[in-house]
Design a protein around this motif. Structure first.
Motif, PDB file in Angstrom:
ATOM      1  N   PRO A  79       6.984  -1.277   3.267  1.00 48.40           N
ATOM      2  CA  PRO A  79       6.747  -0.513   2.029  1.00 48.40           C
ATOM      3  C   PRO A  79       5.399  -0.818   1.388  1.00 48.40           C
ATOM      4  CG  PRO A  79       9.009  -1.281   2.087  1.00 48.40           C
ATOM      5  CD  PRO A  79       8.325  -1.925   3.248  1.00 48.40           C
ATOM      6  N   VAL A  80       4.963  -2.068   1.436  1.00 54.29           N
ATOM      7  CA  VAL A  80       3.649  -2.418   0.890  1.00 54.29           C
ATOM      8  C   VAL A  80       2.544  -1.730   1.699  1.00 54.29           C
ATOM      9  CG1 VAL A  80       1.976  -4.295   0.567  1.00 54.29           C
ATOM     10  CG2 VAL A  80       4.361  -4.613  -0.116  1.00 54.29           C
ATOM     11  N   LEU A  81       2.690  -1.739   3.005  1.00 56.18           N
ATOM     12  CA  LEU A  81       1.712  -1.075   3.863  1.00 56.18           C
ATOM     13  C   LEU A  81       1.627   0.413   3.532  1.00 56.18           C
ATOM     14  CD1 LEU A  81      -0.227  -1.006   6.270  1.00 56.18           C
ATOM     15  CD2 LEU A  81       1.762  -0.916   7.786  1.00 56.18           C
ATOM     16  N   TYR A  82       2.774   1.049   3.354  1.00 51.45           N
ATOM     17  CA  TYR A  82       2.797   2.490   3.070  1.00 51.45           C
ATOM     18  C   TYR A  82       2.322   2.809   1.651  1.00 51.45           C
ATOM     19  CZ  TYR A  82       5.082   3.709   7.457  1.00 51.45           C
ATOM     20  OH  TYR A  82       5.345   3.924   8.783  1.00 51.45           O
ATOM     21  N   GLN A  83       2.325   1.834   0.771  1.00 47.55           N
ATOM     22  CA  GLN A  83       1.757   2.064  -0.560  1.00 47.55           C
ATOM     23  C   GLN A  83       0.256   2.312  -0.489  1.00 47.55           C
ATOM     24  OE1 GLN A  83       2.732  -1.309  -3.017  1.00 47.55           O
ATOM     25  NE2 GLN A  83       4.930  -0.860  -3.037  1.00 47.55           N
ATOM     26  N   HIS A  84      -0.374   1.733   0.517  1.00 43.78           N
ATOM     27  CA  HIS A  84      -1.830   1.836   0.650  1.00 43.78           C
ATOM     28  C   HIS A  84      -2.252   2.914   1.638  1.00 43.78           C
ATOM     29  CE1 HIS A  84      -2.928  -1.854  -1.644  1.00 43.78           C
ATOM     30  NE2 HIS A  84      -1.688  -2.200  -1.336  1.00 43.78           N
ATOM     31  N   PHE A  85      -1.461   3.099   2.681  1.00 45.44           N
ATOM     32  CA  PHE A  85      -1.779   4.082   3.713  1.00 45.44           C
ATOM     33  C   PHE A  85      -0.508   4.841   4.092  1.00 45.44           C
ATOM     34  CE2 PHE A  85      -4.827   0.626   4.179  1.00 45.44           C
ATOM     35  CZ  PHE A  85      -6.034   1.309   4.191  1.00 45.44           C
ATOM     36  N   PRO A  86      -0.499   6.152   3.927  1.00 48.30           N
ATOM     37  CA  PRO A  86       0.727   6.917   4.190  1.00 48.30           C
ATOM     38  C   PRO A  86       1.142   6.949   5.649  1.00 48.30           C
ATOM     39  CG  PRO A  86      -1.115   8.381   3.671  1.00 48.30           C
ATOM     40  CD  PRO A  86      -1.565   6.993   3.387  1.00 48.30           C
ATOM     41  N   GLY A  87       0.239   6.593   6.559  1.00 44.94           N
ATOM     42  CA  GLY A  87       0.603   6.624   7.965  1.00 44.94           C
ATOM     43  C   GLY A  87      -0.430   5.922   8.826  1.00 44.94           C
ATOM     44  N   LYS A  88      -0.115   5.824  10.114  1.00 40.05           N
ATOM     45  CA  LYS A  88      -0.995   5.122  11.061  1.00 40.05           C
ATOM     46  C   LYS A  88      -2.335   5.838  11.209  1.00 40.05           C
ATOM     47  CE  LYS A  88       0.260   4.959  15.444  1.00 40.05           C
ATOM     48  NZ  LYS A  88       0.856   4.553  16.750  1.00 40.05           N
ATOM     49  N   LEU A  89      -2.319   7.160  11.205  1.00 39.33           N
ATOM     50  CA  LEU A  89      -3.564   7.897  11.353  1.00 39.33           C
ATOM     51  C   LEU A  89      -4.524   7.606  10.204  1.00 39.33           C
ATOM     52  CD1 LEU A  89      -5.320   9.950  12.823  1.00 39.33           C
ATOM     53  CD2 LEU A  89      -4.111  11.779  11.585  1.00 39.33           C
ATOM     54  N   GLU A  90      -3.994   7.523   8.992  1.00 39.27           N
ATOM     55  CA  GLU A  90      -4.848   7.245   7.833  1.00 39.27           C
ATOM     56  C   GLU A  90      -5.497   5.859   7.952  1.00 39.27           C
ATOM     57  OE1 GLU A  90      -2.518  10.667   6.973  1.00 39.27           O
ATOM     58  OE2 GLU A  90      -1.870   8.672   7.657  1.00 39.27           O
ATOM     59  N   LEU A  91      -4.755   4.900   8.481  1.00 35.10           N
ATOM     60  CA  LEU A  91      -5.324   3.579   8.731  1.00 35.10           C
ATOM     61  C   LEU A  91      -6.477   3.671   9.738  1.00 35.10           C
ATOM     62  CD1 LEU A  91      -2.217   1.208   9.012  1.00 35.10           C
ATOM     63  CD2 LEU A  91      -4.288   0.709   7.701  1.00 35.10           C
TER      64      LEU A  91
END
Length: 218
Positions: free
Chosen positions: A56-68
């Protein structure tokens, strides 16, 4: 997936960081995963674990793997462009400017984290957003080189553009080969060796305001 301490970032799980610091931490973890496994095999679970955070913390910053992945491409594309522009601006001696430009690519591939693999060896080039970024950074660097060639010679813009692309292509392919082979040639020496080859060609074009051609050094 269980990761060794060396593959995790330093902040303990749950430790609150400023948003910018957390973002940098997540990008570092994502870069390690993408370089090691490639885009398709890297998982958000793995990236979160490497960063020592929950998903959930990861998704707070980036909505998905592609955005990362795109954020990393933006970061390292800017880094490469900066290296090339700094090299071009580092001297008015064109021979040394060619060497410095080649050296910029050797510096980029030698940086910790192997970010060059995302720029030059991406496994996601069928994704339009990725392809556009990769095409753009290649073109921007080549055009920066071409601008200097056009300014300093009597060559038409189209000719200078082609030479700019040729020089950038030679630089990045040579630098990657040098790194992959684990060459015994020191980095600076390898860059100057490739630069000497490039200068044999570029140095033969007449310089604007000069007396005929600059003679390439043997």
């Amino acid at each position: 997936m269980s990761l060794s301490a060396d593959s995790r970032t330093d902040a303990p799980r749950g430790h609150r960081l400023p948003r910018s610091a957390r973002r940098a931490q997540l990008l570092e973890a994502a870069q390690a995963a993408f370089v090691e496994s490639g885009y398709h095999a890297a998982a958000m679970d793995d990236i979160a674990e490497r960063a020592g955070v929950s998903k959930p913390v990861l998704y707070q910053h980036f909505p998905g793997k592609l955005e990362l992945y795109l954020a990393l491409l933006d970061k390292h594309s800017e880094g490469l462009e900066q290296l090339v522009r700094e090299a071009l601006a580092s001297t008015h001696d064109n021979k040394e400017r060619v060497y410095a430009t080649i050296a910029a690519y050797f510096e980029f591939v030698s940086r910790d984290g192997a970010a060059f693999r995302l720029i030059f060896e991406s496994d996601l080039t069928n994704e339009s957003a990725v392809r556009n970024r990769l095409d753009t950074v290649g073109l921007v660097c080549a055009e920066a080189i071409a601008e200097v060639i056009a300014e300093d010679t009597s060559l038409p813009e189209a000719d200078a553009s082609l030479l700019g692309m040729a020089l950038s292509g030679m630089a990045q392919v040579s630098a990657r080969h040098w790194l992959a082979q684990g060459s015994s040639i020191p980095q600076d020496e390898a860059a100057r060796l490739v630069g000497a080859l490039a200068w044999r060609g570029l140095g033969s074009f007449p310089k604007v305001g000069g007396e005929g051609s600059e003679q390439p050094a043997g």
